[in-house]
Design a protein around this motif. Structure first.
Motif, PDB file in Angstrom:
ATOM      1  N   GLU A  80      78.649   7.970  52.058  1.00  0.00           N
ATOM      2  CA  GLU A  80      79.026   6.576  52.294  1.00  0.00           C
ATOM      3  C   GLU A  80      78.061   5.832  53.228  1.00  0.00           C
ATOM      4  OE1 GLU A  80      82.057   9.002  54.812  1.00  0.00           O
ATOM      5  OE2 GLU A  80      80.989   9.239  52.931  1.00  0.00           O
ATOM      6  N   TYR A  81      77.160   6.552  53.884  1.00  0.00           N
ATOM      7  CA  TYR A  81      76.170   5.921  54.764  1.00  0.00           C
ATOM      8  C   TYR A  81      74.790   5.806  54.117  1.00  0.00           C
ATOM      9  CZ  TYR A  81      79.677   6.522  58.360  1.00  0.00           C
ATOM     10  OH  TYR A  81      80.839   6.456  59.073  1.00  0.00           O
ATOM     11  N   ARG A  82      74.666   6.224  52.876  1.00  0.00           N
ATOM     12  CA  ARG A  82      73.360   6.200  52.212  1.00  0.00           C
ATOM     13  C   ARG A  82      73.165   4.906  51.443  1.00  0.00           C
ATOM     14  NH1 ARG A  82      71.852  11.665  49.427  1.00  0.00           N
ATOM     15  NH2 ARG A  82      69.868  10.586  49.345  1.00  0.00           N
ATOM     16  N   GLN A  83      71.941   4.422  51.424  1.00  0.00           N
ATOM     17  CA  GLN A  83      71.574   3.256  50.632  1.00  0.00           C
ATOM     18  C   GLN A  83      71.474   3.677  49.172  1.00  0.00           C
ATOM     19  OE1 GLN A  83      71.007   0.017  51.811  1.00  0.00           O
ATOM     20  NE2 GLN A  83      71.946   0.864  53.644  1.00  0.00           N
ATOM     21  N   ALA A 101      68.991  16.186  45.785  1.00  0.00           N
ATOM     22  CA  ALA A 101      69.913  15.063  45.956  1.00  0.00           C
ATOM     23  C   ALA A 101      71.019  15.108  44.905  1.00  0.00           C
ATOM     24  CB  ALA A 101      69.159  13.741  45.875  1.00  0.00           C
ATOM     25  N   ARG A 102      70.643  15.410  43.660  1.00  0.00           N
ATOM     26  CA  ARG A 102      71.644  15.494  42.595  1.00  0.00           C
ATOM     27  C   ARG A 102      72.551  16.702  42.782  1.00  0.00           C
ATOM     28  NH1 ARG A 102      67.517  14.931  37.990  1.00  0.00           N
ATOM     29  NH2 ARG A 102      66.220  13.553  39.179  1.00  0.00           N
ATOM     30  N   VAL A 103      72.010  17.778  43.319  1.00  0.00           N
ATOM     31  CA  VAL A 103      72.811  18.982  43.577  1.00  0.00           C
ATOM     32  C   VAL A 103      73.915  18.658  44.568  1.00  0.00           C
ATOM     33  CG1 VAL A 103      72.762  21.284  44.620  1.00  0.00           C
ATOM     34  CG2 VAL A 103      70.990  20.612  43.003  1.00  0.00           C
ATOM     35  N   LEU A 104      73.649  17.801  45.541  1.00  0.00           N
ATOM     36  CA  LEU A 104      74.667  17.415  46.527  1.00  0.00           C
ATOM     37  C   LEU A 104      75.608  16.352  45.975  1.00  0.00           C
ATOM     38  CD1 LEU A 104      72.429  17.255  49.722  1.00  0.00           C
ATOM     39  CD2 LEU A 104      73.970  19.093  49.015  1.00  0.00           C
ATOM     40  N   THR A 105      75.100  15.459  45.146  1.00  0.00           N
ATOM     41  CA  THR A 105      75.900  14.354  44.614  1.00  0.00           C
ATOM     42  C   THR A 105      76.918  14.827  43.587  1.00  0.00           C
ATOM     43  OG1 THR A 105      74.042  12.855  44.970  1.00  0.00           O
ATOM     44  CG2 THR A 105      75.774  12.096  43.498  1.00  0.00           C
ATOM     45  N   LEU A 106      76.562  15.753  42.731  1.00  0.00           N
ATOM     46  CA  LEU A 106      77.452  16.178  41.649  1.00  0.00           C
ATOM     47  C   LEU A 106      78.766  16.777  42.152  1.00  0.00           C
ATOM     48  CD1 LEU A 106      78.078  16.475  38.677  1.00  0.00           C
ATOM     49  CD2 LEU A 106      76.669  18.538  38.641  1.00  0.00           C
ATOM     50  N   PRO A 107      78.779  17.755  43.067  1.00  0.00           N
ATOM     51  CA  PRO A 107      80.068  18.286  43.526  1.00  0.00           C
ATOM     52  C   PRO A 107      80.924  17.220  44.205  1.00  0.00           C
ATOM     53  CG  PRO A 107      78.290  19.743  44.194  1.00  0.00           C
ATOM     54  CD  PRO A 107      77.655  18.506  43.630  1.00  0.00           C
ATOM     55  N   PHE A 155      70.951   7.569  44.933  1.00  0.00           N
ATOM     56  CA  PHE A 155      70.757   7.343  46.357  1.00  0.00           C
ATOM     57  C   PHE A 155      69.283   7.232  46.723  1.00  0.00           C
ATOM     58  CE2 PHE A 155      74.886   9.544  46.297  1.00  0.00           C
ATOM     59  CZ  PHE A 155      75.636   8.598  46.961  1.00  0.00           C
ATOM     60  N   GLN A 156      69.006   6.345  47.678  1.00  0.00           N
ATOM     61  CA  GLN A 156      67.660   6.277  48.231  1.00  0.00           C
ATOM     62  C   GLN A 156      67.455   7.483  49.141  1.00  0.00           C
ATOM     63  OE1 GLN A 156      66.726   2.503  49.992  1.00  0.00           O
ATOM     64  NE2 GLN A 156      67.447   1.359  48.207  1.00  0.00           N
ATOM     65  N   TYR A 157      66.217   7.751  49.446  1.00  0.00           N
ATOM     66  CA  TYR A 157      65.854   8.903  50.271  1.00  0.00           C
ATOM     67  C   TYR A 157      66.552   8.851  51.628  1.00  0.00           C
ATOM     68  CZ  TYR A 157      63.016  11.949  53.185  1.00  0.00           C
ATOM     69  OH  TYR A 157      62.605  12.919  54.054  1.00  0.00           O
ATOM     70  N   ALA A 158      67.098   9.979  52.058  1.00  0.00           N
ATOM     71  CA  ALA A 158      67.645  10.126  53.407  1.00  0.00           C
ATOM     72  C   ALA A 158      66.694  11.024  54.182  1.00  0.00           C
ATOM     73  CB  ALA A 158      69.037  10.736  53.363  1.00  0.00           C
ATOM     74  N   SER A 159      66.610  10.817  55.455  1.00  0.00           N
ATOM     75  CA  SER A 159      65.605  11.492  56.276  1.00  0.00           C
ATOM     76  C   SER A 159      65.773  13.010  56.351  1.00  0.00           C
ATOM     77  CB  SER A 159      65.637  10.926  57.703  1.00  0.00           C
ATOM     78  OG  SER A 159      66.838  11.326  58.356  1.00  0.00           O
ATOM     79  N   GLY A 160      67.006  13.485  56.218  1.00  0.00           N
ATOM     80  CA  GLY A 160      67.248  14.915  56.379  1.00  0.00           C
ATOM     81  C   GLY A 160      67.479  15.302  57.834  1.00  0.00           C
ATOM     82  N   ASP A 161      67.317  14.368  58.738  1.00  0.00           N
ATOM     83  CA  ASP A 161      67.547  14.589  60.168  1.00  0.00           C
ATOM     84  C   ASP A 161      69.035  14.884  60.390  1.00  0.00           C
ATOM     85  OD1 ASP A 161      68.157  14.191  62.933  1.00  0.00           O
ATOM     86  OD2 ASP A 161      66.410  12.896  63.158  1.00  0.00           O
ATOM     87  N   ILE A 162      69.352  15.928  61.122  1.00  0.00           N
ATOM     88  CA  ILE A 162      70.752  16.311  61.322  1.00  0.00           C
ATOM     89  C   ILE A 162      71.552  15.246  62.073  1.00  0.00           C
ATOM     90  CG2 ILE A 162      70.273  18.780  61.215  1.00  0.00           C
ATOM     91  CD1 ILE A 162      70.619  18.839  64.277  1.00  0.00           C
ATOM     92  N   PHE A 163      70.877  14.334  62.772  1.00  0.00           N
ATOM     93  CA  PHE A 163      71.571  13.281  63.504  1.00  0.00           C
ATOM     94  C   PHE A 163      71.700  11.989  62.705  1.00  0.00           C
ATOM     95  CE2 PHE A 163      69.561  16.036  66.707  1.00  0.00           C
ATOM     96  CZ  PHE A 163      70.721  16.540  67.264  1.00  0.00           C
TER      97      PHE A 163
END
Length: 126
Positions: free
Chosen positions: A110-113, A4-10, A94-102
């Motif tokens: 911007e859609y994450r809690q 999650a941090r790897v995606l958030t930092l860039p 960020f709270q956990y996201a499902s990882g589901d591609i949909f």
């Protein structure tokens, strides 16, 4: 450094670049953090991920530096424009996201809690 941090930092670094008044001007951003104390293998992975982030954001005009300080609790980001951003819980906001591609939350921040966290901005233009 978790995924999650790897995606958030860039994404955070590119937002900082977009706030630069002159698009031709590069911004230098320094992350002040500590090495995760989970063993040498984990440390090597953390260093490799930070290097990949450095290379990736350089294309967008961001010079990314990392300073390790194992005495700190809160991480911070320092910019070449005089801003220091104290991250109360680091980039783990960020709270956990499902990882589901949909699931849009898996693809767009911007859609994450969010978790409860604090950020302090300090400007020192010197």
């Amino acid at each position: 450094m978790n995924s999650a941090r790897v995606l958030t930092l860039p994404a955070t670094l590119m937002v900082m670049e977009s706030l630069t008044p002159d698009p031709a001007e590069e911004v230098t951003v320094k992350l002040v953090t500590s090495l995760d104390a989970e063993g040498e293998e984990f440390e090597a992975k953390q260093l490799l991920l930070l290097e990949k982030i450095r290379q990736g954001v350089s294309v967008g005009g961001v010079t990314f530096e990392v300073e390790f300080d194992n005495s700190i609790h809160d991480r911070s980001i320092v910019t070449s424009h005089g801003w220091r951003i104290q991250l109360g819980r680091g980039l783990d906001i960020f709270q956990y996201a499902s990882g589901d591609i949909f699931d849009l939350a898996s693809r767009r921040q911007e859609y994450r809690q969010l978790k409860a966290f604090g950020i302090t901005y300090v400007h020192d233009p010197t």
